[in-house]
Design a protein around this motif. Sequence first.
Motif, mmCIF file in Angstrom:
data_model
loop_
_atom_site.group_PDB
_atom_site.id
_atom_site.type_symbol
_atom_site.label_atom_id
_atom_site.label_comp_id
_atom_site.label_asym_id
_atom_site.label_seq_id
_atom_site.Cartn_x
_atom_site.Cartn_y
_atom_site.Cartn_z
ATOM 1 N N TYR A 154 0.833 -1.200 0.000
ATOM 2 C CA TYR A 154 0.000 0.000 0.000
ATOM 3 C C TYR A 154 0.869 1.252 0.000
ATOM 4 C CZ TYR A 154 -3.318 3.408 1.906
ATOM 5 O OH TYR A 154 -4.091 4.514 2.133
ATOM 6 N N GLN A 155 1.858 1.245 0.875
ATOM 7 C CA GLN A 155 2.736 2.413 0.984
ATOM 8 C C GLN A 155 3.439 2.715 -0.336
ATOM 9 O OE1 GLN A 155 6.947 2.311 2.409
ATOM 10 N NE2 GLN A 155 5.950 2.697 4.356
ATOM 11 N N GLN A 156 4.024 1.669 -0.943
ATOM 12 C CA GLN A 156 4.794 1.901 -2.162
ATOM 13 C C GLN A 156 3.886 2.127 -3.358
ATOM 14 O OE1 GLN A 156 8.083 2.330 -2.430
ATOM 15 N NE2 GLN A 156 8.169 2.204 -0.212
ATOM 16 N N GLY A 157 2.830 1.329 -3.456
ATOM 17 C CA GLY A 157 1.961 1.405 -4.617
ATOM 18 C C GLY A 157 1.198 2.710 -4.688
ATOM 19 N N PHE A 158 0.579 3.081 -3.581
ATOM 20 C CA PHE A 158 -0.305 4.246 -3.612
ATOM 21 C C PHE A 158 0.362 5.494 -3.073
ATOM 22 C CE2 PHE A 158 -3.585 0.778 -3.173
ATOM 23 C CZ PHE A 158 -3.787 0.715 -4.538
ATOM 24 N N ARG A 159 0.956 5.385 -1.868
ATOM 25 C CA ARG A 159 1.520 6.606 -1.288
ATOM 26 C C ARG A 159 2.664 7.117 -2.129
ATOM 27 N NH1 ARG A 159 1.589 5.246 4.527
ATOM 28 N NH2 ARG A 159 -0.551 5.556 5.149
ATOM 29 N N MET A 160 3.488 6.213 -2.662
ATOM 30 C CA MET A 160 4.660 6.628 -3.418
ATOM 31 C C MET A 160 4.414 6.548 -4.923
ATOM 32 S SD MET A 160 6.586 7.344 -0.934
ATOM 33 C CE MET A 160 6.420 7.053 0.815
ATOM 34 N N ASN A 161 3.189 6.231 -5.308
ATOM 35 C CA ASN A 161 2.841 6.159 -6.725
ATOM 36 C C ASN A 161 3.781 5.244 -7.502
ATOM 37 O OD1 ASN A 161 1.450 6.653 -9.035
ATOM 38 N ND2 ASN A 161 2.445 8.605 -9.490
ATOM 39 N N LEU A 182 3.223 1.797 -8.577
ATOM 40 C CA LEU A 182 2.348 0.625 -8.662
ATOM 41 C C LEU A 182 3.109 -0.619 -9.098
ATOM 42 C CD1 LEU A 182 -0.823 2.269 -10.209
ATOM 43 C CD2 LEU A 182 -0.600 1.319 -7.931
#
Lengths: 310, 448
Positions: A269-276, A278
Amino acid sequence: MIERAVSTTNSSRPKRSIKGFFLSRKVVPYVFVSPFILSFLLLFLYPLISGVVMSFQTILPGQTTFIGTSNYERILNPTFFKALSNTTVYVILTTVILTIVPMVLATMLNSKFVRFSNVFRASLFIPALTSTIVAGVVFRLMFGESEASLANTVVGFFGVEPLEWKFGAATGMFLMVLLATWKWLGVNILYFMAGLANVPRELYEAAEIDGAGIFNKFRHITLPMLKPITVYVVTITIIAGFRMYEESYVFWPEGSPGNIGLTIVGYIYQQGFRMNDLGFGAAIGVVLMLIIFVISILQLTLSGTLKKGG
Amino acid sequence: MKKRSLFILLFSMLFVILAACGKGGGGGSSEDSAEGADATEVIGSESEDATELNFWTFNELHINIFEDAVKRWNEEFPDRPISLKAEAYPYDNMHNNLLLALQSGTGAPDIVDIELGRFPNYLQGEPQLLPMNEYVEPVKENFIESRFDIYAKDGNYYGLPTHVGATVAFYNKEIMDAAGVDIDSIETWDDYVEAGKKVVENTDATMTTLETGDYWSYWPLIKQQGSDFFDENGELTLANETNIETLDFMHRLIYEEKIAEITPGGGHHEEEYYGFMNDGGAASVIMPMWYMGRFTDYMEDLKGKMVIRPMPKWTEDGNRSAGAGGTGTVVTNQTEHPELAKEFLAYTKLSEEGNLALWEIMGFDPPMWTVWEKPEIREDNKYYQYFGTDIFDTLLSVREEIDSINITDKNPLVQEQLSTNVFNNVLRSENQSAEEALKEAEAAIENN
């Protein structure tokens, strides 16, 4: 007359044949399973495949490019290992607690010596109906860091200094495991109760005649008879443990101090969404899938479930 | 007959179940559903020829600015009425929904608020936002220009700023008086530490609180000294000497000078802190101007007790403020009315009235500095009642001392490292020195 008869047969024939088609023995099974097949294809297989594809890409709007395995090369970093170790500890703790405690409780609830067992059954099951997020909010308040919070008042009775529950590695893990236990205990008790209902009474009677005590009856009759249920409960608890996310999210929505609450799914979640990112998120997801797959196969092989099935 | 109706019944049930499942998975990213929204409001003209625009924000209060703007717009342009559907979602939720909507090319609103910490995510690759240059360029010099640069890429200005975010010191006058400290005598950080010692000695309160779960206690302090996480060229400077010394200084405030405490709850936006501060737990807090709204809304007992002063400075001629935080409002490329949406957004954010409204309604320091001197801005409102009437005197006195922050696409990573590892390891659990922690964070960011 003749004409009428013809016309009626004409109009009723297609209906009958449609009905006949759906009711034929060859077709009906497929009709009935089709919703599940469709939802499997649409909601599981398609995302699974595109997830694997995405893990080899960088994904930006209008600029999706294949970058080979470089997402996977980035995975083995300290944060991932922190997430992996948190998740592993969580899985071990929840699996042990959520198998042994419900089994013992179910056995007790099932015994004729316990009064009001229906009340206990109901009250133990109610937490399962609550959403983890809602329960988590209440837990967060109970385990506040101030001296006046419920949990600190309780430990205060035993002369323990107020704890900063959400900020220590051990207490943080305790909070997550406690929340999961509180929520899932009732469900697992239900599984074991169902299993216990299938244990023939005669076995206990025979054992009693042979002079077996409560412990021996449990050890030599209940435990072996519950094995299929136990294997099932252990399997789903392990998988649920690796997929865990909400229990961590409710305590630390914006990331936990020192990543004490970071789980693998939380890392996705952190890498995929928060850090864009995917593509990287998808790569972590694929690794998680492999981990769950390997562990499940191992566990099912060790417990002999696969052998019996084959 | 019976059989057939049973058959139909079974099938319709199946579809209901399937449909229900489909809905549950939606999560509220489609533009029609307000599922999961904290607040939904339809503002403006009800006439049929009104153009409907959608607006998303992560802060319910921001809707008020647009409510005001829609009213003015509809009065001024009765031939082009607007009906604005404004939806407020939780911070994380909204930014993720927006990201997925822009990635997939469907479901994004016309206008949306994006917080600075997440803004770089939306500038990666080809920004799916519309450039606002035609509106920004004519008025740029009336604004604190750097506030446009942080939402820009390759010469295109995408986000319109909501505030300057000038960082100031909020002092609890009651506690400072009890400690026998004259607030106006605090000019440098040395003075601040001395004052803190008096506060700790003479009162039950601590001097200040430092965040571990967010970076508002740190970023303004390094920015004040001309440092940042990145230099002007976008090179990572997280572990430079100034940054290490500043973090060491924060550590010293807690453990050596003993005038600071770690913020209850980990940050100045936590319930635990609001209660602590409201009860007089700390004599001061260093936060950007936009934090005023949290005082008026969540710490009502401090009304009339808090005063706003410039930050203490590091050297005799050092800066007494720094810009921190921000919200850039953008028009997405999925809007069906690009010209209208852009014009309306510019009307809201770039006009004089709009900037006055930012102050009156939100208590934000408007990015258009020309309004700072306007008489209208001196009109009484709840912020003057709470903090006293000298807010803009303070602000005007530090206007030249607000340096711009440097934003790159790695800012979200920096924020992540600081708020999970660095502050926690250095300030809370003390298992790393400032230098070790910042170097480690720097390496982690570079390797990502």
